[in-house]
Design an enzyme around this catalytic site. Structure first.
Site, PDB file in Angstrom:
ATOM      1  N   GLY A 250       0.775  -1.230   0.000  1.00 55.83           N
ATOM      2  CA  GLY A 250       0.000   0.000   0.000  1.00 55.83           C
ATOM      3  C   GLY A 250       0.808   1.283   0.000  1.00 55.83           C
TER       4      GLY A 250
ATOM      5  N   ARG B 131       7.128 -16.273  -2.400  1.00 49.32           N
ATOM      6  CA  ARG B 131       7.564 -16.862  -1.127  1.00 49.32           C
ATOM      7  C   ARG B 131       6.426 -17.652  -0.485  1.00 49.32           C
ATOM      8  NH1 ARG B 131       4.214 -13.510   1.519  1.00 49.32           N
ATOM      9  NH2 ARG B 131       4.152 -11.389   0.692  1.00 49.32           N
TER      10      ARG B 131
END
Ligand code: MV4
Length: 453
Positions: free
Chosen positions: A164, A290
């Site tokens: 963000g 990941r």
């Protein structure tokens, strides 16, 4: 197979990786900061190396110290977990240059996915649905031109963004200049590049992500989706699978598009493709290269050990099963328990005086905490994940409610009571929520709390 794996992380995820390694007969090396000398991940690993001071930059982000620890202990591979160095392509490259295996995709794949403009281009070329958008924006004039082309509202994002940061919306032409200038300034302050681009702004989407596994031999499978819309300030609190918003057709459609895209790119390892979902349509946001915090809900409904798969894939193994072999059963929900004030969300580190975890069928608690443990103030405030599964969403919700009631954490305040409130709210029970729902819920809750004072 690897004989010894170094775990370049701390907390519950270090325990999670340690468990997978031990079940595979692989020896483990823990690394830790001076603040973590009494941590459970240090106790459970076969060996431990202190790699620096309490601040992450001195220890868990200290690339040379971690690689030195791997070489000194004779480890074959490094698992980065999530956070810290897990998406750092330079670290992965360094690991490989020292003759070790990085348990994850290639540095090139990590770099591609880290660049939000390049990864969106890749997404378009490989057939993933995306929002209308612009290339890199050079000026305010160009931003205004693209906004007209895309249609308001628009959002300006940083090329290196995520979480963000460097994101600004504009609902009309008057707002473009400040959105562009502020997004660029935030990007410059937070990232190495201040390059920004523009997209159509979706106002009420859900956040739905698809988990994939791919090997080095071109085999790709998906493990379904996770709905991660329950979040505050880009921190997820609750995740669930399957998403209450999808039917079988929608799910099968996006999952097969994702698998063919991954095949085209030649990506390998575990990966998560994040989408916004609004009015029945998916829009690709970014891909995480990941292991994710919320991976256990996928494990709960598929019975696939994602960390074990990561290790096998990194070792060059074939997947050994096809999409048809993967069966999805029931539903699962995860609550992230943070050592935070449940009203202000201020971190609340300290000594755990009381610790009793829930149990029983369908309940999993992943945590580094033990009775008497002192939570250090230097790291993330998540201290436990409660993962509950059931044959249906309603069965899972009832089980989650009783598991939350069984959980006793004394000595520090936690977000446990907040979870009970959220999962009891009618909208959550009905599965009707989007990425803004929790913040609105918290505002109403705060107002009620003030009225009672
Ligand atoms: C958006 C969006 C609406 N429209 N993009 C936030 C984090 C970053 N990865 C992307 N984000 C968003 N991108 C368009 N075109 C709204 C968000 C967003 C969001 C996304 C997922 C989960 C939570 C969020 C909270 C606020 C904004």
């Amino acid at each position: 197979m690897f004989e010894k794996v170094l775990i370049a992380n701390r907390g519950e995820v270090a325990l999670r990786i340690n468990r997978a390694c031990h079940e595979m007969g692989i020896k483990t090396v823990a690394v830790h900061s001076t603040a973590d000398k009494d941590a459970m991940h240090v106790r459970l690993a076969d060996e431990a190396v202190c790699i620096g001071g309490p601040q992450s930059k001195d220890s868990y982000l200290n690339k040379t110290a971690i690689i030195s620890a791997a070489i000194v202990t004779g480890a074959d591979a490094i698992h980065p977990g999530y956070g810290f160095l897990s998406e750092n392509a330079d670290f992965a490259e360094m690991v490989i240059k020292h003759g070790l295996t990085f348990i994850g995709p290639t540095p090139e794949q990590m770099r591609l996915m880290g660049d939000k403009i390049a990864s969106k281009k890749m997404a378009i070329e490989s057939g993933l649905p995306v929002t209308k958008g612009s290339p890199a924006l050079e000026s305010v004039e160009e931003a205004k031109k693209w906004a007209k082309e895309i249609g308001y509202p628009v959002i300006i994002k940083a090329k290196d963004g995520g979480g963000g940061k460097g994101m600004k919306t504009a609902f009309n032409e008057d707002e473009v200049e400040s959105a562009f200038t502020m997004a660029k300034a935030e990007a410059k302050a937070s990232f190495t590049s201040d390059v920004v681009f523009m997209e159509k702004y979706l106002q009420k989407p859900r956040h739905i992500e698809i988990q994939i596994l791919a090997d080095m031999h071109g085999n790709v499978v998906h493990l379904g989706e996770r709905d991660c819309s329950i979040q505050r300030k880009h921190q997820k609190l609750i995740e669930e699978t399957p998403s209450p918003a999808l039917n079988k057709e929608k799910r099968d459609e996006i999952c097969s598009i994702v698998c063919s895209a991954i095949k085209k790119i030649g990506y390998y390892g575990a990966g998560t493709l994040e989408f916004l979902f609004e009015d029945g349509e998916f829009y690709f946001l970014e891909m995480n290269t990941r292991l994710q915090v919320e991976h256990p809900i996928t494990e709960a409904v598929t019975d696939i050990d994602i960390v074990r798969e990561q290790i096998k894939i990194a070792n060059g193994a074939k997947l050994g099963y096809t999409q048809d072999d993967i069966k999805f059963h029931g539903s699962a929900i995860e609550c992230r328990i943070n050592a935070e004030d449940p009203f202000t969300f201020a971190p609340n580190p300290g000594k755990i005086a009381e610790w009793h975890v829930p149990g029983g069928l369908g309940v999993r608690v992943d945590s580094e905490v033990y009775s008497g443990y002192r939570i250090p103030p230097f790291y993330d405030s998540m201290i436990a994940k409660l993962i509950v599964r059931g044959t249906s969403r309603s069965a899972t919700l009832l089980r989650l409610k009783r598991a939350l009631r069984e959980f006793v954490i004394g000595g520090v305040t936690t977000t446990l009571p907040l979870h009970e409130e959220i999962i009891s709210s009618p909208e959550f029970v009905d599965g009707i929520y989007n990425i803004h729902w929790l913040e609105k819920f918290l505002e109403k809750r705060q107002d009620k709390n003030n009225d009672n004072k």
